[in-house]
Design a protein around this motif. Structure first.
Motif, short mmCIF file in Angstrom:
data_model
loop_
_atom_site.label_atom_id
_atom_site.label_comp_id
_atom_site.label_asym_id
_atom_site.label_seq_id
_atom_site.Cartn_x
_atom_site.Cartn_y
_atom_site.Cartn_z
N VAL A 56 -39.76 -76.78 45.10
CA VAL A 56 -39.53 -78.17 44.70
C VAL A 56 -40.51 -79.03 45.48
O VAL A 56 -40.57 -78.94 46.71
N ALA A 95 -32.22 -79.46 42.66
CA ALA A 95 -32.98 -78.71 41.65
C ALA A 95 -32.03 -77.89 40.77
O ALA A 95 -32.28 -77.71 39.58
N GLN A 103 -30.94 -80.05 38.30
CA GLN A 103 -32.10 -80.72 37.69
C GLN A 103 -32.14 -82.23 37.89
O GLN A 103 -32.68 -82.96 37.06
N VAL A 108 -33.79 -83.19 40.37
CA VAL A 108 -35.25 -83.13 40.55
C VAL A 108 -35.71 -81.86 39.83
O VAL A 108 -35.03 -80.85 39.87
N PRO A 109 -36.84 -81.95 39.16
CA PRO A 109 -37.33 -80.76 38.47
C PRO A 109 -37.94 -79.80 39.49
O PRO A 109 -38.41 -80.23 40.54
N HIS A 110 -37.91 -78.51 39.21
CA HIS A 110 -38.56 -77.61 40.15
C HIS A 110 -39.97 -77.28 39.68
O HIS A 110 -40.25 -77.21 38.48
N SER A 136 -37.35 -69.90 39.28
CA SER A 136 -36.35 -70.11 38.24
C SER A 136 -34.97 -70.35 38.83
O SER A 136 -34.67 -69.95 39.95
N ARG A 177 -34.27 -74.67 33.49
CA ARG A 177 -35.53 -75.43 33.53
C ARG A 177 -35.63 -76.41 32.36
O ARG A 177 -35.43 -76.03 31.21
N GLY A 178 -35.92 -77.66 32.69
CA GLY A 178 -36.14 -78.65 31.65
C GLY A 178 -34.88 -79.23 31.02
O GLY A 178 -34.96 -80.13 30.20
N SER A 209 -29.82 -83.27 33.34
CA SER A 209 -28.76 -82.98 34.31
C SER A 209 -27.39 -82.83 33.65
O SER A 209 -26.63 -81.94 34.01
#
Lengths: 305, 242
Positions: free
Chosen positions: B13, B50, B53, B55-57, B61, B70-71, B74
């Motif tokens: 991150v 993360a 989500q 915050v995006p990583h 994975s 992923r993507g 939240s």
């Protein structure tokens, strides 16, 4: 005494229009910390949608025959304008504000001014820059109580505005979306953690605020007789001041602020000079920013660590 | 469903090019309490953010209850059955305790579930019962922490992520909060606990990971870690050299 009562009645009626518009400013600000300068133009589009939909429902025929426009058609006009403005509000958010939501705060602010100018000019292009006489969705009936003149129009404005504000109150307090709105206005990340689709709530906020502004637009047209594509500039600013006066972000604050600005304007017109009626709003803005910048009902947030 | 409740592999991150989490791999099995310990700034909160989500990583994975997040927005991750009790509680101070709990039930609106979970909250934290109609902003820090945990439970999550629940609380309250954490785990909910209070974290967790400047420096059974000299050093507040 009679004159005072008269000014108060007129002031409350005008103020309830400001309150309806101020609600949209305050709700959006409460969640996004964005001053939606295009809100005055949504109000304008609401008024024009009312104008055109009343036309489409054949209001000129009723006027020509001196017959009253049926109440149910008046309600259709109101709902049409509110729905159209809601859609416009959602589109503005989607196309103009969402792409810059995470940009520094100045960017969305300038975007808002841009959208406002765009809509003013689009309005002049589409609706013509000339003022239009507003159709008589209600034909005026005057009542007189002890020398004070009350028209059914002023009464209707006040009652319709009151019903909408009451509806908003119930919506915000009792529904899941309303509760989510209050959660977002406090802490948007925490709201996400509750599983709230924040984009959806922001969209609803724009829809509701815009619909209220459109209702304000129709009521304004009924009250002021004429409308023009720049009507949202000054009225929008006054409603914005109303939101600041009440405490921007506070829903009851917007209502109180709107009514106070309406009263101040009428009392100034009645007792000082009609020429100062627009100026008084900004005198109030300066005073509130100097003396109580958080507004009458605004709260300074203290968070525990 | 089988498989771990949570699985991170080579998670990274970054905030504007600076990596807060460099390389974290960990897994939490269903029904486990696992602790993630480490000093301030080790990247513990970023790992939790993360996972949901917020915050995006940048790389690696995150699999929550078997699903790669992923993507995902939240609220979609939360829908999978995970609840984060964030650092600083993040209760809604403008709303009543009752409304805070209702917001916790945003995805779980069934009236019977709300009633059952509210009863569980009050049973777990009787003080919340007395404060139901009080503005949550007026609660003490400990009560706010209780509310934050109770609010997370309202969604009937399968996995709860707790970020420093002991932070800033009086010792007797910390004990109470940790007892409730154990009780929650006993009801079958998986828990990932981020803590700076290493002693407590190792006491309640079966396993733990030690995070140092964004990387897993050590991991293992809590009992083993408790006897590890490097951990003992960390108790004294010295940096761990992995």
């Amino acid at each position: 005494m009679t004159q005072l009562l008269q000014q108060i009645i007129n002031g409350l009626s005008l103020g309830s229009i400001y309150a309806l518009i101020a609600l949209g400013y305050t709700m959006v600000y409460g969640i996004l910390k964005l001053i939606n300068f295009a809100h005055g133009e949504v109000f304008m589009v609401g008024a024009y949608t009312g104008y055109y939909s009343a036309g489409a429902l054949g209001i000129s025929a009723y006027e020509a025959q001196h017959r009253d426009f049926p109440v149910y058609l008046g309600l259709i006009v109101l709902v049409t304008a509110m729905a159209t403005a809601a859609l416009l509000g959602v589109l503005i958010e989607l196309l103009a504000y969402r792409p810059v939501r995470n940009a520094p705060r100045l960017t969305p602010l300038i975007t808002a001014i841009g959208v406002s100018l765009f809509l003013q000019n689009a309005g002049m292009l589409l609706f013509s820059p000339n003022p239009q006489r507003y159709p008589a969705i209600l034909s005026e009936v005057r009542f007189e109580f002890f020398g004070v003149i009350v028209t059914n129009i002023k009464l209707t404005i006040f009652v319709v505005a009151l019903c909408l504000m009451l509806g908003l109150h119930l919506f915000v307090q009792k529904t899941w979306t309303g509760r989510a709105m209050r959660a977002l206005s406090f802490n948007i990340d925490a709201a996400k953690l509750m599983g709230i689709d924040t984009d959806n709530v922001i969209r609803s906020t724009f829809a509701v605020g815009s619909a209220l502004a459109a209702a304000g637009g129709i009521l304004f047209g009924l009250d002021q007789i004429t409308i023009n594509p720049l009507m949202g500039v000054l009225t929008g600013l006054k409603a914005f001041v109303a939101a600041v006066l009440g405490g921007i972000g506070s829903i009851p604050g917007a209502v109180v602020g709107g009514l106070l600005i309406g009263l101040a304007e009428q009392l100034t017109a009645g007792y000082l000079s009609a020429e100062y009626r627009d100026a008084i709003t900004f005198v109030i803005l300066i005073l509130i920013l100097l003396l109580k910048p958080e507004g009458l009902l605004g709260v300074v947030r203290v968070e525990k660590v | 469903m089988s498989g771990p409740a949570l699985e991170l592999s080579s998670l990274r991150v970054s905030y504007g090019g600076i990596a807060a989490v460099k390389d974290v791999s960990l897994s939490v099995q269903r029904g486990e309490i696992v602790s993630l310990i480490g000093a301030n700034g080790a990247g513990k909160s970023s790992v939790l953010k993360a996972i949901v989500q917020l915050v995006p990583h940048a790389a690696g994975s995150v699999r929550v209850l078997g699903k790669d997040v992923r993507g995902l927005a939240s609220h979609r991750v939360v829908e999978l059955g995970v609840a984060l009790v964030p650092e600083g509680r993040a209760i809604f101070g403008n709303l009543s305790v009752r409304e805070n709990l209702l917001l916790g039930a945003f995805l779980n609106r069934d009236a019977a579930a709300i009633e059952r979970n509210r009863a569980r909250s009050v049973q777990l934290f009787p003080r919340l019962g007395e404060r139901m109609d009080q503005n949550a902003g007026t609660l003490s820090g400990g009560e706010q922490q209780m509310l934050a945990i109770a609010r997370a439970l309202m969604a009937d999550p399968k996995l709860i992520l707790l970020d420093e629940p002991s932070l800033g609380l009086a010792p007797n309250l910390v004990t109470q909060i940790f007892e409730s954490i154990v009780e929650i785990a006993q009801s079958g909910i998986t828990i990932l606990l981020v803590e700076q209070n290493t002693r407590l974290a190792l006491q309640v967790a079966q396993r733990a990971y030690v995070l140092v400047t964004g990387e897993v420096a050590l991991s293992g059974e809590s009992a083993e870690l408790r006897d590890d000299p490097r951990i003992r050093e960390a108790y004294l507040g010295e940096a761990i050299e992995a």
